[in-house]
Write an enzyme that holds these catalytic residues in place. Structure first.
Site, short mmCIF file in Angstrom:
data_model
loop_
_atom_site.label_atom_id
_atom_site.label_comp_id
_atom_site.label_asym_id
_atom_site.label_seq_id
_atom_site.Cartn_x
_atom_site.Cartn_y
_atom_site.Cartn_z
N LYS A 175 -5.43 7.41 -11.68
CA LYS A 175 -3.95 7.30 -12.25
C LYS A 175 -3.86 6.14 -13.28
O LYS A 175 -3.71 6.24 -13.64
CB LYS A 175 -3.12 6.65 -10.42
CG LYS A 175 -1.56 6.76 -11.53
CD LYS A 175 -0.31 6.54 -10.87
CE LYS A 175 0.63 6.12 -10.87
NZ LYS A 175 0.39 3.79 -11.46
N ASP A 176 -5.30 5.27 -12.57
CA ASP A 176 -5.03 4.28 -14.12
C ASP A 176 -6.52 4.57 -14.82
O ASP A 176 -8.18 3.64 -14.31
CB ASP A 176 -5.59 2.86 -12.94
CG ASP A 176 -3.87 2.41 -11.94
OD1 ASP A 176 -3.77 2.14 -13.41
OD2 ASP A 176 -3.52 1.57 -11.04
N SER B 18 3.29 5.17 -6.95
CA SER B 18 3.19 3.55 -7.22
C SER B 18 3.93 2.81 -6.29
O SER B 18 4.68 2.96 -5.93
CB SER B 18 3.10 3.72 -8.54
OG SER B 18 3.85 2.67 -9.06
N LEU C 226 1.43 -1.11 -0.64
CA LEU C 226 -0.52 0.16 0.32
C LEU C 226 0.99 0.99 0.13
O LEU C 226 1.97 1.58 0.71
CB LEU C 226 -1.16 -0.41 1.71
CG LEU C 226 -1.63 -1.28 1.16
CD1 LEU C 226 -2.64 -1.91 2.74
CD2 LEU C 226 -2.79 -1.19 0.21
N ARG D 167 4.98 0.50 -7.29
CA ARG D 167 6.11 0.13 -8.83
C ARG D 167 7.39 1.71 -8.26
O ARG D 167 8.48 0.79 -9.02
CB ARG D 167 5.99 0.02 -10.34
CG ARG D 167 5.22 -1.18 -10.29
CD ARG D 167 4.85 -1.04 -11.76
NE ARG D 167 4.80 -2.49 -12.96
CZ ARG D 167 2.69 -3.19 -12.50
NH1 ARG D 167 2.14 -2.00 -12.44
NH2 ARG D 167 2.53 -3.78 -12.67
N HIS E 55 -3.35 4.15 -2.32
CA HIS E 55 -4.62 3.21 -1.59
C HIS E 55 -5.18 3.95 -0.25
O HIS E 55 -6.26 3.80 -0.30
CB HIS E 55 -3.97 1.84 -0.73
CG HIS E 55 -3.03 1.43 -2.03
ND1 HIS E 55 -1.74 0.89 -2.56
CD2 HIS E 55 -3.45 0.79 -3.87
CE1 HIS E 55 -1.50 0.23 -3.53
NE2 HIS E 55 -3.03 0.74 -4.41
#
Ligand code: PAF
Length: 297
Positions: free
Chosen positions: A143-144, A179, A27, A181, A31
């Site tokens: 974001k997505d 992110s 997270l 990532r 989130h």
């Protein structure tokens, strides 16, 4: 907060209006923004943590996707989650689904074109979460942006009685979109990655100054990314927020999206535009006021 592993236990622990925030864990503050938005309008907040193998392609980062359940539990509880649903693969996929959820031409471009099968995998797991948890509202990050459009359209097409609530992107103080990532970025990568938000913000400012041509907005992102070291641009594009088709003029709700490979890590980002009769409102996302929770890892 309780952590449960089955759909039946989620339903048993839920009462009143249920708000669902689906995640793949590890997270970050993006989130936590979903959880807080869910908390504001729900009696029971359910968050799911499931790294969905169906949405990863053969050459993608499923095996290295970061996981830390204890940390996720702590952060989810602090952000007001009541029920953390962490299903094992056998609960989510007792058998490999034969059904496909294909959202037509919404996935022809952008992430859909670069990640074949990705949105079919997302749609199946989100449909299973919707059917198994039966929330009244479900919270997804802007974001997505293409995922948000896909989930919205699936919800309409399959008549799920669920309100889809978009939540603004959360950014670090220097503009980098959060992110999971980001943890793979080296210090140099991270510096270069700022070109994505810088390009998007330049385009957002141009929209506020009256620019409406997709090519001009896209060029601002291309130029910013082109000037940074170690970034390979995949696309910079203006797209219709609902149909996810390329848009040449900003004449209806849209997002300007960018995807790039920064070192070994693939990043996406966007800014969203709401087009009114006389003006355009820009959602650049929300800047964190304190340190990111990714820093305590
Ligand atoms: O956005 C994500 O983290 C995932 O795509 C989702 C919606 C949890 C489905 O696995």
């Amino acid at each position: 907060m309780i952590t449960v592993a089955t759909f039946a236990d989620v339903r048993a622990a839920s009462a009143g209006r249920v708000g669902l925030a689906p995640t793949m864990g590890y997270l970050h503050d993006g989130h936590l923004a979903l959880f807080r938005a869910a908390r504001a309008g729900s009696d029971t907040v359910v968050a799911s943590v499931f790294v969905n193998p169906l949405q990863f392609g053969p050459n993608e980062d499923l095996s290295r996707y970061p996981r830390d359940l204890e940390r996720d539990q702590r952060l989810a509880e602090q952000a007001g989650v009541d029920v953390l649903f962490v299903p094992p693969a056998e609960e989510m996929y007792p058998v490999l689904p034969k059904i496909s959820v294909i959202i037509g031409d919404l996935t022809d471009h952008f992430e859909g074109a670069r990640r074949p099968g990705h949105f079919a995998g997302v749609a199946v797991v989100v449909a299973k979460l919707f059917a198994g948890i039966q929330p009244a509202g479900a919270f997804f990050g802007r974001k997505d942006a293409q995922q948000l459009a896909v989930v919205r359209r699936m919800t309409v097409d399959l008549s799920f009685p669920i309100e889809i609530v978009p939540v603004s992107t959360v950014r670090e103080a220097d503009g980098l979109a959060l992110s999971s990532r980001n943890r793979f970025l080296t210090a140099d990568d991270r510096r270069s990655a700022l070109a994505l938000s810088q390009g998007l913000f330049a385009a957002a400012a141009a929209v506020e100054a009256g620019e409406r041509a997709g090519s001009a907005l896209e060029a601002m992102v291309v130029d910013a990314v082109g000037a940074a070291a170690g970034i390979e641009l995949e696309y910079a594009a203006l797209a219709d927020a609902e149909t996810v088709q390329p848009l040449s003029e900003l004449t209806r709700d849209a997002f300007l999206a960018v995807a790039a490979r920064v070192g070994e890590t693939r990043l996406i980002d966007n800014v969203a535009f709401s087009v009114g009769a006389d003006s355009v409102t820009v959602d650049r996302g929300d800047i964190l006021t304190g340190p990111s929770v990714l820093e305590d890892v």
